[in-house]
Write an enzyme that holds these catalytic residues in place. Structure first.
Site, PDB file in Angstrom:
ATOM      1  N   LYS A  29       0.842  -1.207   0.000  1.00  0.00           N
ATOM      2  CA  LYS A  29       0.000   0.000   0.000  1.00  0.00           C
ATOM      3  C   LYS A  29       0.877   1.256   0.000  1.00  0.00           C
ATOM      4  O   LYS A  29       2.082   1.185   0.289  1.00  0.00           O
ATOM      5  CB  LYS A  29      -0.910  -0.020   1.233  1.00  0.00           C
ATOM      6  CG  LYS A  29      -0.163  -0.008   2.566  1.00  0.00           C
ATOM      7  CD  LYS A  29      -1.079  -0.355   3.743  1.00  0.00           C
ATOM      8  CE  LYS A  29      -0.301  -0.378   5.053  1.00  0.00           C
ATOM      9  NZ  LYS A  29      -1.132  -0.871   6.171  1.00  0.00           N
ATOM     10  N   ARG A 122     -10.828  -0.248  15.015  1.00  0.00           N
ATOM     11  CA  ARG A 122     -10.830   0.547  13.779  1.00  0.00           C
ATOM     12  C   ARG A 122     -11.765  -0.132  12.783  1.00  0.00           C
ATOM     13  O   ARG A 122     -12.899   0.261  12.614  1.00  0.00           O
ATOM     14  CB  ARG A 122      -9.419   0.643  13.180  1.00  0.00           C
ATOM     15  CG  ARG A 122      -8.374   1.286  14.074  1.00  0.00           C
ATOM     16  CD  ARG A 122      -7.069   1.538  13.337  1.00  0.00           C
ATOM     17  NE  ARG A 122      -6.574   0.346  12.621  1.00  0.00           N
ATOM     18  CZ  ARG A 122      -5.412   0.267  12.001  1.00  0.00           C
ATOM     19  NH1 ARG A 122      -4.598   1.312  11.980  1.00  0.00           N
ATOM     20  NH2 ARG A 122      -5.030  -0.837  11.391  1.00  0.00           N
ATOM     21  N   TYR A 241      14.801  30.322   8.999  1.00  0.00           N
ATOM     22  CA  TYR A 241      13.568  30.921   9.521  1.00  0.00           C
ATOM     23  C   TYR A 241      13.556  30.887  11.053  1.00  0.00           C
ATOM     24  O   TYR A 241      13.947  29.889  11.671  1.00  0.00           O
ATOM     25  CB  TYR A 241      12.348  30.121   9.043  1.00  0.00           C
ATOM     26  CG  TYR A 241      11.966  30.361   7.608  1.00  0.00           C
ATOM     27  CD1 TYR A 241      11.591  31.623   7.158  1.00  0.00           C
ATOM     28  CD2 TYR A 241      11.939  29.305   6.710  1.00  0.00           C
ATOM     29  CE1 TYR A 241      11.215  31.819   5.836  1.00  0.00           C
ATOM     30  CE2 TYR A 241      11.552  29.492   5.390  1.00  0.00           C
ATOM     31  CZ  TYR A 241      11.198  30.765   4.965  1.00  0.00           C
ATOM     32  OH  TYR A 241      10.817  30.944   3.665  1.00  0.00           O
ATOM     33  N   MET A 289      10.881  24.651   3.159  1.00  0.00           N
ATOM     34  CA  MET A 289      10.131  23.833   2.195  1.00  0.00           C
ATOM     35  C   MET A 289      11.041  23.079   1.229  1.00  0.00           C
ATOM     36  O   MET A 289      10.847  21.903   0.966  1.00  0.00           O
ATOM     37  CB  MET A 289       9.136  24.703   1.431  1.00  0.00           C
ATOM     38  CG  MET A 289       8.182  23.873   0.580  1.00  0.00           C
ATOM     39  SD  MET A 289       7.073  24.862  -0.433  1.00  0.00           S
ATOM     40  CE  MET A 289       6.050  25.639   0.796  1.00  0.00           C
TER      41      MET A 289
HETATM   42  C1  LIG Z   1      -0.327  -1.843   6.841  1.00  0.00           C
HETATM   43  C2  LIG Z   1      -0.884  -3.130   7.334  1.00  0.00           C
HETATM   44  C3  LIG Z   1      -0.050  -4.261   7.451  1.00  0.00           C
HETATM   45  C4  LIG Z   1       1.446  -4.189   7.274  1.00  0.00           C
HETATM   46  O1  LIG Z   1       1.975  -3.731   8.486  1.00  0.00           O
HETATM   47  P1  LIG Z   1       3.547  -3.579   8.736  1.00  0.00           P
HETATM   48  O2  LIG Z   1       3.636  -3.215  10.170  1.00  0.00           O
HETATM   49  O3  LIG Z   1       3.991  -2.474   7.832  1.00  0.00           O
HETATM   50  O4  LIG Z   1       4.182  -4.866   8.402  1.00  0.00           O
HETATM   51  C5  LIG Z   1      -0.634  -5.460   7.798  1.00  0.00           C
HETATM   52  N1  LIG Z   1      -1.958  -5.551   8.060  1.00  0.00           N
HETATM   53  C6  LIG Z   1      -2.770  -4.471   8.001  1.00  0.00           C
HETATM   54  C7  LIG Z   1      -4.205  -4.629   8.315  1.00  0.00           C
HETATM   55  C8  LIG Z   1      -2.269  -3.235   7.644  1.00  0.00           C
HETATM   56  O5  LIG Z   1      -3.075  -2.162   7.591  1.00  0.00           O
END
Ligand SMILES: *Cc1c(COP(=O)(O)O)cnc(C)c1O
Length: 353
Positions: A29, A122, A241, A289
């Site tokens: 992802k 969640r 800054y 930036m």
């Molecule tokens: C992102 C995610 C993972 C991967 O987690 P890592 O800690 O990056 O290995 C696995 N399961 C779910 C549900 C996730 O959202």
């Protein structure tokens, strides 16, 4: 930004070797945590990975074009009106609620996963829903039942055993081919947590899944910025800054062409460390930036030419260290890596760019 795809493949093997049971899926992802989903997915596929996870439908469609035949699961599941599109691209939604189960019913002959909430609050069916709504799953082709750990990077946290026990109890109510609980850190909690499929993300990309212990993962990325200018300063001159850094003696400041717009986080102001070869050069003043200033007083002039590359993430300052300096976690450093970086890939095989 240099991405070592050999290290990525090696990390897949390292995690696989850590498994006593089950297979290893890859989570790609968020553009493979910022590294580039195309190159990462092709490398992991070649390393033997047969199951991939992404968060969204759009990420799934993109991955489907990269890997036409692999198994792709969608963590966000099926949103209203998207079931046909999921089927059209041969994507498997993880059903996260009673509503999602009903949304999927017209496509019930196609496989889906099911998320059960063992302690994150969640996504996923609650324990009560697992018990009371299990009849709704009749006729739905569930290939995977999964849950997610809240504290897996803390092996001694009792929450891990609580979630494991809850998951074991709830999954027995649901007929599914495979069960999955562990992400990167969960794999290292041992065989009880590994089930049929472990879902590795961040560790594949080099982040330590066991904070506090030595990192078993190979470093995948190196991030370098170019020196744009070097100047001499002396007290009472200030840098950047807000004038948050003031020279207290004659010093040399190099200005690098990277800033928070590139994901070099502003919280690294006055706390980050970069390297020029083996010379540590602290970030002084605020990260702005598009520019970051580092104190190069101790670095020989021969190493300070305009255009020279400075390690922001490299052999001396791995992702986890940069994250600690920024007050965050490796996940956020990786997924913040900006679009302006030129991404260069190192691989053994023929280039597939
Ligand atoms: C992102 C995610 C993972 C991967 O987690 P890592 O800690 O990056 O290995 C696995 N399961 C779910 C549900 C996730 O959202």
């Amino acid at each position: 930004m240099t991405i070592d795809l050999r290290a990525l493949a090696q990390n897949y093997q390292t995690l696989k070797n850590q498994l006593s049971t089950g297979k290893l899926a890859a989570v790609v992802k968020a553009n493979a945590y910022g590294l580039g989903v195309k190159e990462a997915a092709l490398t992991l596929d070649k390393a033997g990975c047969e199951t991939f996870f992404v968060a969204t439908l759009e990420e799934g469609i993109e991955l489907r074009h990269i890997l036409p035949a692999t198994n792709i699961h969608i963590f966000h599941g099926v949103l209203p009106g998207t079931a046909s599109e999921l089927v059209a691209h041969n994507l498997v939604p993880i059903l996260n609620s009673v509503d999602q189960i009903e949304e999927w019913r017209p496509k019930a002959e196609h496989t889906a996963g099911l998320h059960i909430d063992s302690g994150m609050s969640r996504l996923g069916l609650t324990p009560a829903e697992c018990e009371n709504e299990v009849d709704r799953l009749k006729g739905i082709n569930i290939d995977l039942v999964m849950s997610h750990l809240a504290c897996a990077e803390e092996p001694a946290n009792p929450k891990n055993q609580e979630q494991l026990a809850l998951f074991n109890g709830l999954k027995s109510l649901i007929p599914a081919d495979q069960a999955s609980l562990a992400a990167s850190s969960g794999i290292f909690l041992g065989p009880d947590f590994q089930f049929d499929l472990s879902r590795a993300g961040v560790a594949l990309y080099g982040v330590n899944p066991m904070p506090g212990r030595s990192n078993p993962m190979a470093q995948v990325i190196r991030l370098q910025a170019k020196i744009l200018q070097v100047r001499s300063v002396d007290t009472p001159q200030t840098v950047g800054y807000g004038a948050t850094h003031q020279a207290t003696k004659p010093a040399k400041i190099a200005t690098l062409g990277v800033g928070y717009a590139d994901g070099y986080l502003r919280s690294l102001s006055n706390t980050g460390t970069a390297y020029i070869d083996d010379y540590e050069v602290p970030v002084v003043g605020r990260v702005s930036m598009d520019l970051t200033t580092v104190d190069v007083t101790d670095v020989p002039d021969a190493l300070l030419q305009t255009g020279r590359l400075v390690d922001l993430i490299g052999p001396h300052n791995p992702v986890d260290q940069v994250a600690a300096q920024a007050g965050t976690i490796g996940y956020e450093i990786l997924t913040s890596l900006g679009q302006r970086y030129e991404r260069r890939y190192i691989s053994d095989g023929p280039s597939r760019a």
